[in-house]
Design a protein around this motif. Structure first.
Motif, PDB file in Angstrom:
ATOM      1  N   THR A   1      32.471  43.548 -30.738  1.00 29.19           N
ATOM      2  CA  THR A   1      31.389  44.431 -31.185  1.00 29.19           C
ATOM      3  C   THR A   1      30.863  45.205 -29.993  1.00 29.19           C
ATOM      4  O   THR A   1      31.093  44.849 -28.837  1.00 29.19           O
ATOM      5  CB  THR A   1      30.225  43.628 -31.798  1.00 29.19           C
ATOM      6  OG1 THR A   1      29.612  42.828 -30.766  1.00 29.19           O
ATOM      7  CG2 THR A   1      30.724  42.711 -32.915  1.00 29.19           C
ATOM      8  N   ASN A   2      30.120  46.267 -30.281  1.00 24.45           N
ATOM      9  CA  ASN A   2      29.577  47.108 -29.212  1.00 24.45           C
ATOM     10  C   ASN A   2      28.520  46.393 -28.394  1.00 24.45           C
ATOM     11  O   ASN A   2      28.163  46.850 -27.304  1.00 24.45           O
ATOM     12  CB  ASN A   2      28.992  48.393 -29.801  1.00 24.45           C
ATOM     13  CG  ASN A   2      30.080  49.343 -30.275  1.00 24.45           C
ATOM     14  OD1 ASN A   2      31.238  49.208 -29.881  1.00 24.45           O
ATOM     15  ND2 ASN A   2      29.713  50.290 -31.131  1.00 24.45           N
TER      16      ASN A   2
ATOM     17  N   ARG B   1      32.879  38.331 -28.985  1.00 27.93           N
ATOM     18  CA  ARG B   1      32.810  39.205 -30.151  1.00 27.93           C
ATOM     19  C   ARG B   1      33.445  40.559 -29.884  1.00 27.93           C
ATOM     20  O   ARG B   1      33.320  41.120 -28.800  1.00 27.93           O
ATOM     21  CB  ARG B   1      31.355  39.436 -30.571  1.00 27.93           C
ATOM     22  CG  ARG B   1      30.664  38.218 -31.118  1.00 27.93           C
ATOM     23  CD  ARG B   1      29.240  38.568 -31.522  1.00 27.93           C
ATOM     24  NE  ARG B   1      28.410  37.378 -31.634  1.00 27.93           N
ATOM     25  CZ  ARG B   1      27.144  37.300 -31.274  1.00 27.93           C
ATOM     26  NH1 ARG B   1      26.547  38.360 -30.754  1.00 27.93           N
ATOM     27  NH2 ARG B   1      26.472  36.178 -31.419  1.00 27.93           N
TER      28      ARG B   1
END
Length: 559
Positions: free
Chosen positions: A429-430, A427
């Motif tokens: 994402t963070n 992913r």
């Protein structure tokens, strides 16, 4: 002011205090360096040291009294704004903004050298890792050691050591016989032997061996008796399998200076020389028709047979010869990284080290790695399409890429079992740690590009005193920790410390980015504040790149 410069200033204060009697200890009792660390709370200053507590007993003084005397002297050091005595004798040091901000220029000026040190200078280290049997593709446990071992080698070198990466090629023993029998069986269209190897890769290697033999114009080995057929498949099969392993490791950014063949120890007489050496030292004895090494004298739970009663060397005989060979090649330290099933191996290996009159855990170190579990869609990933029974390096790289695989395997302590969530690592994402760190680097590059487009250039000015925002103080302090973290990771053989540091640095940078602008807004004129912040942005970019390089992970300019 860098942590190293602050440490040097503290030591100069100690030298002066010792000389005038304030610190009544012999000069040779002064520490060679004074460690400084970042306090957990920013309210306690930029840096802290417990040196007063360490020296107070030797000096016959109360720790707080000594700390108070040292604090008065440190407060007069240029660049130090304030020194407070805390608790039983800690010194909490706050730098003035200009001294703290100068670190940004130091980092940019040093570039790729920032964070490197000399703590291990003069040490020649042999680092042996991976060393999987050439009987199948590299499985996930070996992949973990590839990521961790290569990262450790980079950090040892960054601390000044001369490091040789070595792969121990297990081409001697019964596993090679089973491999050869498996190839012959598959080439004949038969099932693998009961104790053999399965999987599509066996068929691939068998076909490749037959193709090589046909191209060379040699007789079809399948027409030969079993023993001769196995011999025909043995050398070529091992070479092909090991070639695949080397190619997979190279693609994973892992290469070795030395590929050491186990078989050479037996062919060269190295085993006999090692046994003779230990006999000269008085640690070898004969019993029950076998030759033994008296390892119980050195803490092992039992003595070990090194030459069996049939005259064949036991497995440990190869270990004796290999260790002695490393020491005779001039290595001060031999570090061996072994899998989770080798815990019982440590006692005999350390006894072997001591039997050669070396020092266990100094001349020989053994690191044990734990298991890796892969998870996808909430379920364990258990099998490889090609290997049949295990997950391989290619499976992992195909699933998440080299950067995510290397980072994820190196970011946890090697002595802990880890679960890799393939969905998470894919992913953007963070929550994905490698994305979080790489995105921070890409953001610093984007900030620099935008600043340049708007006329913000570092060379036009730098006023470190302007870097006074609370997020800037935090970011500067974090940048200052990098060298200590690298040195500690190398000393403790814990590369994951660098990964966790990078995640903290990325977090500090993202908070600074949210609150401090590098580029002017609207009709705002370019000022020294913008330029100074560009220095800080670029310093962060450099440290992120340096840290990612130590982990063998790329530092992207755009994401």
């Amino acid at each position: 002011m860098t942590p190293a410069e602050l440490s040097a200033a503290l030591r100069a204060v100690l030298v002066a205090a010792q000389a005038d009697g304030t610190l009544p200890i012999p000069a040779d009792a002064l520490p060679a360096s004074v460690p400084v660390e970042r306090p957990r709370s920013r309210e306690h200053g930029d840096w802290a040291t417990n040196v007063a507590m360490q020296l107070a007993k030797k000096a016959g003084l109360a720790p707080r009294d000594l700390a108070t005397a040292l604090a008065e002297r440190m407060a007069a050091v240029e660049g130090v704004r304030d020194v407070q005595v805390a608790g039983p004798g800690f010194l909490n040091i706050t730098l003035d903004a200009a001294a703290a901000g100068e670190l940004a220029r130091t980092v940019v000026d040093q570039g790729v050298a920032y964070g490197r040190g000399t703590a291990l200078a003069g040490q020649r280290i042999n680092l042996e890792f991976v060393s999987a049997n050439p009987t199948g593709p590299l499985h996930i446990g070996g992949v973990r050691w590839a990521a961790v071992g290569d990262s450790l080698a980079r950090m040892l070198a960054a601390s000044g050591a001369e490091v040789t990466r070595e792969y121990y090629f297990n081409d001697h023993g019964s596993q090679i016989d089973r491999f050869a029998r498996s190839l012959v069986a598959r080439a004949r269209g038969l099932e693998a032997p009961e104790d053999g190897y399965g999987g599509q890769y066996i068929a691939d290697i068998a076909d490749a061996v037959l193709a090589q033999i046909a191209e060379a114009g040699e007789p079809d080995p399948l027409t030969l008796p079993d023993a001769e057929a196995e011999e025909a498949f043995r050398a070529r099969g091992v070479e092909l399998m090991f070639g695949e392993i080397k190619a997979a490791l190279h693609a994973f950014r892992v290469d070795f200076q030395v590929y050491f063949h186990e078989d050479s120890l037996h062919e060269s007489g190295a085993v006999e020389r090692a046994v003779a050496r230990l006999r000269e030292l008085g640690h070898v004895f004969e019993a029950d028709g076998a030759t033994w090494l008296r390892t119980t004298d050195f803490g092992d739970d039992k003595d070990r047979v090194i030459i069996r009663s049939d005259g064949m060397p036991a497995y440990i005989a190869g270990d004796l010869a290999y260790y002695l060979d490393k020491r005779e090649r001039g290595f001060d330290r031999a570090i061996i990284m072994l899998g989770a099933d080798h815990h019982g191996y440590i006692g005999r290996m350390m006894a072997m080290c001591a039997a050669f009159w070396d020092t266990p855990w100094v001349n020989l170190e053994i690191l044990i790695g734990q298991l890796v579990n892969l998870v996808k869609d909430g379920e364990p990933v258990r099998m490889s399409k090609r290997a049949g029974t295990v997950v391989t390096i290619d499976d992992l790289v195909d699933a998440v890429g080299i950067d995510a695989a290397r980072y994820a395997l190196a970011r946890s302590s090697a002595d802990s079992t880890i679960d890799l969530d393939l969905d998470l690592l894919s992913r953007a994402t963070n929550e994905n740690p490698v994305f979080y760190v790489q995105y921070a680097h890409a953001r610093t590059a984007n900030v620099a590009r935008n600043a340049n487009d708007l006329g913000v250039r570092r060379e036009d000015g730098f006023d470190p005193a302007l870097l006074s925002h609370v997020t800037e103080s935090t970011l500067l302090a974090r940048l200052g920790e990098f060298g200590r973290v690298v040195a500690q990771a190398a000393e403790l053989r814990e590369p994951h410390r660098v990964a966790r540091y990078l995640e903290e640095l990325a977090g500090s940078y993202h908070k600074w980015y949210d609150q401090c602008r590098v580029s002017p807004f609207g009709d705002e004129e370019v000022s020294d504040l913008h330029r100074s912040r560009l220095w800080l942005n670029d310093a962060t970019r450099q440290v992120l790149a340096n840290g990612l390089d130590l982990l063998g992970v790329s530092a992207p300019e755009r994401m």
